[in-house]
Design an enzyme around this catalytic site. Structure first.
Site, mmCIF file in Angstrom:
data_model
loop_
_atom_site.group_PDB
_atom_site.id
_atom_site.type_symbol
_atom_site.label_atom_id
_atom_site.label_comp_id
_atom_site.label_asym_id
_atom_site.label_seq_id
_atom_site.Cartn_x
_atom_site.Cartn_y
_atom_site.Cartn_z
ATOM 1 N N ASP A 1 0.865 -1.153 0.000
ATOM 2 C CA ASP A 1 0.000 0.000 0.000
ATOM 3 C C ASP A 1 0.916 1.221 0.000
ATOM 4 O O ASP A 1 2.015 1.167 0.539
ATOM 5 C CB ASP A 1 -0.867 -0.030 1.258
ATOM 6 C CG ASP A 1 -1.732 1.201 1.350
ATOM 7 O OD1 ASP A 1 -2.356 1.545 0.335
ATOM 8 O OD2 ASP A 1 -1.770 1.820 2.427
ATOM 9 N N ASP B 1 -1.447 -0.992 6.270
ATOM 10 C CA ASP B 1 -1.537 -0.486 7.638
ATOM 11 C C ASP B 1 -2.579 -1.211 8.498
ATOM 12 O O ASP B 1 -2.710 -0.952 9.666
ATOM 13 C CB ASP B 1 -1.780 1.019 7.651
ATOM 14 C CG ASP B 1 -3.177 1.374 7.169
ATOM 15 O OD1 ASP B 1 -3.986 0.461 6.921
ATOM 16 O OD2 ASP B 1 -3.455 2.572 7.039
ATOM 17 N N ASP C 1 -6.645 -1.359 5.207
ATOM 18 C CA ASP C 1 -6.268 -2.423 4.283
ATOM 19 C C ASP C 1 -6.674 -3.810 4.748
ATOM 20 O O ASP C 1 -6.256 -4.806 4.164
ATOM 21 C CB ASP C 1 -4.749 -2.405 4.065
ATOM 22 C CG ASP C 1 -4.284 -1.074 3.529
ATOM 23 O OD1 ASP C 1 -5.083 -0.431 2.831
ATOM 24 O OD2 ASP C 1 -3.153 -0.675 3.816
#
Lengths: 663, 72
Positions: A364, A558, A562
């Site tokens: 991410d 995180d 996510d």
């Protein structure tokens, strides 16, 4: 400096043993217990050994055989029935209740051997009573060494248990009262001097200092704390006095969570172990049958009862499933202990096996590769810059998005204008009405959706985007009036970490809601070659699923936004920052907020799994070689017992060697 | 459904742990049981109204002692 050190000892270690210690000493007690038994049994076993050797090897007959046998029986009595009593009793009970364990084998083996001594007084049969005492003495010694090695394997976890502060100073009015850690209540104001441990999780209400959080998060650099910062219990205050309001106590603290995680990791099963577990559970009855068959076979073919007994006793004592049973858990224990020191928590045992099949790692962007704290870097506007910022900040004030926060921060408004009809348009932007103006702030998609032309800004937008900046277009009453560019700096170690993963041959991919150009610019800065841009938060899991068609995928994120992607991936690596640790969604959880942790977590998992494989190999090899040799009668029972003890010790020691691996 | 953490005394080999695990799994109301030899602990997922004595008996049946049971 000297004073600080003294205080540290005073707070940290001296009161060291009144909390939490219901867990740690179990092991020590066990070691002490085995040690006593070991010393005791050898006091009798050494004369037995001397007597046996002098006769067998040097042919010295000190006494007539009957007297020798009587002496051996007398010396062996305490070894078996006093020092070895718990083993004999446990083993016999196992035989009667059909919950066979390893003691059943040892008990049967030693008792049979011991009784040959008694019989030899009346019948013509070889006396194995000395052998039985030797077997027991070696068995106990093996248990002692193994318990010690196991204690070493759990040393990191013990340290973790003892990490918490024991005392705290609470501010009551103007007075500071020292209390036990268990007496702290939520809302209490705690006073922490330099060098002292933070007693529990809390928020700083007064004072400034830097805190060493390495023992809990693995983050080696001290963290600056000021009013409003969260602090973690058990970390060490370095240079200023802090006043901290307790927000979490007891079982809810960060440290308590970590301890629980590490503990749970120990009992996690790794798939590779399933076969070993199955074998272990049927091992003892199988060996009992094998021992009987061995005895029967030897009688049938040789009619030599002494040889038959020796062979079946050797089978009984050599066939111990212990090495098999210890292979996985000890390696996992050392591995998770090593991880906990660096802020890496193994939450799913399966992950360390799966990770070796992972080919693709998806990151991410925001908060994982970047710091997640964007700052406004450029404003380009057709109207007055101040006006643009003001209306943008007024609307963005209601959004929790990091970009919104950056704009509000930049505007530094004292008073916000009223906003009506505020709406978050997920993944695209926000809208709201300020005074008589309809304001829309967002990305291209949103502007296209609202049919706002931003042709005049296109050149500037492209310029900012190619620098890796996220650009927001501000529109007033359907017309674009300016753009705000926001940059989210890379974390210091992202570049190095990704370079190292690329070098290891992983396909690295960055996933983000940003547009292609911005995303590519950031990816280039940190060395990632592939980018999946324009992804709405809820679609990340779907993208992971698509990637899984071509192989195993690890996702690094995180853990809060996510979570679905972490769950979808084959190995979810959740990154925490400070106390916000997303424990539930990751297979591997990082307490520190850095990509270096990802590299370490992968290396640790691979090393641990490698150790497990090694251990299982040795354990299987030992049993498949040793048992046939014993059945064939080629193994003296005492040698068999020594080999058995060594196999468990080898496995545990080998697990401890995992520590030498640099991760 | 709740989780019970049982601290067990006297286990010292791999078959001890697997015996205890089997014995605990047979208790009515127990959904799953995992026993760690190294931590000397049993982790049991069970019905809320589980009979604690039955858990203790199960550990005893396998030949070991219960030091404490914690729930969460």
């Amino acid at each position: 400096m000297h004073e600080m050190k003294e205080m540290k000892t005073d707070k940290g270690e001296e009161h060291g043993h009144d909390e939490h210690n219901h867990d740690a000493p179990v092991e020590d007690e066990e070691i002490r217990d085995w040690k006593k038994k070991m010393v005791g049994s050898w006091i009798f076993a050494i004369p037995i050994a001397l007597l046996m050797f002098s006769e067998r090897i040097f042919g010295l007959e000190l006494f007539v055989p009957r007297v020798t046998t009587t002496i051996l029986l007398a010396l062996g009595l305490p070894v078996l029935f006093f020092f070895g009593w718990s083993t004999i009793r446990g083993g016999l009970r196992g035989l009667f209740t059909f919950y066979f364990n390893m003691d059943s084998l040892i008990a049967l083996g030693t008792l049979v051997a011991y009784f040959t001594g008694l019989f030899s007084l009346f019948f013509s049969i070889q006396d194995y009573s000395g052998v039985s005492a030797m077997i027991m003495a070696f068995y106990i010694t093996g248990k002692y060494v193994e318990a010690k090695a196991r204690g070493r394997a759990s040393q990191e976890i013990k340290k973790l248990l003892e990490l918490g502060a024991k005392k705290a100073r609470i501010l009551k009015g103007n007075k500071e009262i020292e209390v036990d850690i268990s007496e702290i209540k939520i809302g209490d104001i705690l006073v922490i001097r330099p060098g002292e441990k933070i007693p529990t999780d809390g928020i700083v209400v007064k004072g400034e200092s830097s805190i060493d959080e390495s023992m809990v998060t693995g983050e080696s650099l001290p963290t600056e704390k000021r009013k409003g910062s969260n602090v973690i219990g058990a970390t060490i205050n370095q240079d200023g006095i802090l006043y901290v309001k307790a927000t979490k106590i007891g079982k809810d603290t960060f440290l308590a969570h970590i301890i629980k995680l590490v503990e749970e990791a120990q009992s996690e099963k790794v798939p590779i172990q399933v076969l070993a577990d199955k074998i272990t559970s049927i091992f003892v009855p199988a060996v009992l049958i094998l021992a009987i068959l061995t005895f029967g076979g030897w009688i049938y073919f040789t009619s030599d009862i002494s040889k038959s007994i020796a062979a079946s006793v050797a089978v009984l004592v050599i066939a111990c499933p212990c090495a098999l049973g210890l292979a996985t858990p000890t390696a996992l224990m050392v591995g998770s202990g090593m991880g906990s020191k660096k802020g890496i928590l193994i939450r799913k045992g399966e992950a360390i096996q799966t990770i070796k099949n992972v080919k693709t790692i998806v990151f991410d962007k925001t908060g994982t590769i970047t710091k997640g704290k964007p700052e406004v870097t450029n404003i380009y506007s057709k109207v007055k810059e101040n006006y643009l910022l003001e209306i943008a900040a007024c609307v963005e004030r209601f959004s929790e998005h990091p970009i919104a926060k950056a704009i509000v921060e930049k505007a530094k408004l004292k008073k916000f204008r009223e906003v009506k009809g505020f709406k978050i348009l997920r993944g695209r932007g926000v809208e709201g009405r300020v005074g008589k103006s309809d304001i829309v702030i967002g990305n291209r998609t949103l502007m296209n959706e609202k049919k706002v032309s931003f042709k005049d800004f296109e050149k500037e937008i492209e310029k900012f985007e190619s620098q890796g900046k996220t650009t927001m277009i501000v529109a007033e009453n359907g017309k674009a009036i300016g753009i705000i560019a926001v940059a989210d700096a890379l974390k210091e170690d992202s570049v190095l970490a990704i370079a190292s993963l690329n070098k290891q041959g992983y396909r690295t991919i960055m996933i983000t809601g940003d547009n292609e150009r911005t995303a590519k610019a950031i990816a280039k800065q940190c060395g990632i070659s592939e980018v999946i841009a324009n992804v709405l938060p809820e679609d990340k899991a779907k993208k992971v699923q698509e990637l899984q068609k071509s192989g195993f995928v690890a996702f690094v994120g995180d853990g809060i936004n996510d979570a679905p992607a972490l769950k979808q991936s084959n190995v979810g690596i959740a990154m925490g920052s400070g106390t916000d640790i997303a424990i539930e969604s990751g297979d591997l959880v990082l307490a520190k907020n850095s990509l270096e942790g990802v590299v370490q977590a992968i290396n640790l998992s691979k090393a641990t799994f490698g150790k497990i494989k090694q251990n299982l190999f040795w354990a299987f090899a030992y049993n498949t070689i040793a048992i046939p040799v014993a059945v064939a009668g080629l193994l003296h029972p005492v040698v068999a017992e020594i080999a058995m003890a060594l196999s468990s010790i080898t496995v545990v020691t080998n697990a401890n060697l995992l520590r030498r691996k640099k991760i | 459904m709740k989780k019970a953490k049982i601290t067990i005394q006297g286990m010292h080999c791999a078959s001890c742990a697997s015996n205890t695990e089997k014995s605990l799994s047979k208790v009515a109301g127990v959904k799953s049981a995992k026993v760690s030899l190294l931590l000397k602990k049993g982790y049991v997922e069970c019905e809320d109204n589980i009979n604690e004595d039955e858990l203790k008996k199960a550990v005893k049946r396998a030949g070991y002692g219960v030091k404490s049971i914690e729930y969460e």
